[in-house]
Design an enzyme around this catalytic site. Sequence first.
Site, PDB file in Angstrom:
ATOM      1  N   CYS A 280       0.833  -1.202   0.000  1.00 45.90           N
ATOM      2  CA  CYS A 280       0.000   0.000   0.000  1.00 45.90           C
ATOM      3  C   CYS A 280       0.867   1.252   0.000  1.00 45.90           C
ATOM      4  O   CYS A 280       0.621   2.193  -0.757  1.00 45.90           O
ATOM      5  CB  CYS A 280      -0.927  -0.019   1.225  1.00 45.90           C
ATOM      6  SG  CYS A 280      -2.150   1.305   1.245  1.00 45.90           S
ATOM      7  N   CYS A 281       1.909   1.266   0.849  1.00 46.50           N
ATOM      8  CA  CYS A 281       2.831   2.407   0.897  1.00 46.50           C
ATOM      9  C   CYS A 281       3.541   2.601  -0.434  1.00 46.50           C
ATOM     10  O   CYS A 281       3.751   3.733  -0.881  1.00 46.50           O
ATOM     11  CB  CYS A 281       3.868   2.208   2.007  1.00 46.50           C
ATOM     12  SG  CYS A 281       3.260   2.478   3.690  1.00 46.50           S
TER      13      CYS A 281
ATOM     14  N   CYS B 139      -0.898   8.903   6.691  1.00 44.59           N
ATOM     15  CA  CYS B 139      -2.270   8.580   6.330  1.00 44.59           C
ATOM     16  C   CYS B 139      -3.110   8.401   7.599  1.00 44.59           C
ATOM     17  O   CYS B 139      -2.629   7.876   8.604  1.00 44.59           O
ATOM     18  CB  CYS B 139      -2.304   7.300   5.502  1.00 44.59           C
ATOM     19  SG  CYS B 139      -1.535   7.461   3.876  1.00 44.59           S
TER      20      CYS B 139
ATOM     21  N   CYS C 136      -3.357   5.014   9.455  1.00 52.59           N
ATOM     22  CA  CYS C 136      -2.078   4.463   9.925  1.00 52.59           C
ATOM     23  C   CYS C 136      -1.382   5.368  10.939  1.00 52.59           C
ATOM     24  O   CYS C 136      -0.207   5.150  11.256  1.00 52.59           O
ATOM     25  CB  CYS C 136      -1.151   4.222   8.742  1.00 52.59           C
ATOM     26  SG  CYS C 136      -1.821   3.077   7.520  1.00 52.59           S
TER      27      CYS C 136
ATOM     28  N   CYS D 213       8.151   3.483   5.502  1.00 52.89           N
ATOM     29  CA  CYS D 213       7.246   3.256   4.370  1.00 52.89           C
ATOM     30  C   CYS D 213       7.990   3.063   3.054  1.00 52.89           C
ATOM     31  O   CYS D 213       7.385   2.717   2.051  1.00 52.89           O
ATOM     32  CB  CYS D 213       6.273   4.426   4.238  1.00 52.89           C
ATOM     33  SG  CYS D 213       7.077   6.004   3.928  1.00 52.89           S
TER      34      CYS D 213
END
Length: 238
Positions: free
Chosen positions: A121-122, A204, A207, A232
């Site tokens: 995702c990162c 985000c 997170c 990340c």
Amino acid sequence: MSAILKESLSELTHQSDRLNIREFIKLLTEQFPGQVTFSTSFSYEDQVIAHEILSNHLPVNIFTLDTGRLFAETYSVWNNTNEKYQAHITAYYPDYRLLEEFVTDKGPNAFYESVENRKQCCFIRKVEPLKRALAGNAIWITGLRAEHSPDRKDLSVIEWDETNQIIKYNPILHWNTEQVKKYINDNNVPYNVLHDRGFVSIGCAPCTRAIRPGEDFRAGRWWWEDAAKKECGLHIHK
């Protein structure tokens, strides 16, 4: 190109030791015209650097990575910064094809399920857009501070980023939190109000959480993971 940039590291390090931030960024823009860029997440640290660049009208491109899952407060400080300095901060977004495939296959909150999912995702939301943002540049200015992570204590103000083939300038690497806050207050710089609510490192929304008294600076990021995995991929430390 990379060989030429590497050769300039020693001289740039020497120059950075004797010049203040504004003077050194000006020097960089003269030596590398049109090739100096600054990445901002609108944190305390990044707002210090943005003020130095924008209030002094230095010809540096400023960009941010809009992951699509930022806090509303982050968008507010972005807007306030544009308004105060009459700026036009460039936004880079995830590749919609990669993002659509990831969310469709694994779900919108898959990053909670495994480190592998979170890193994917990162990568989609940050790392891949960063590579596009840095392309064609010689200098990458960042708001990294050594105080924020044990992994950052051995960094240099001027360093070579092998992953992105670019010179990295970390102007406030050795500032402490009080110095940062004092600069923000003294210069009336817009800042993210989440900092007043215990948020230290703001990314985000799903997170990031506020840290508790006595917790490490990075405790509020990816709090469900082992501390050793809490990066990340934007800043790879060799």
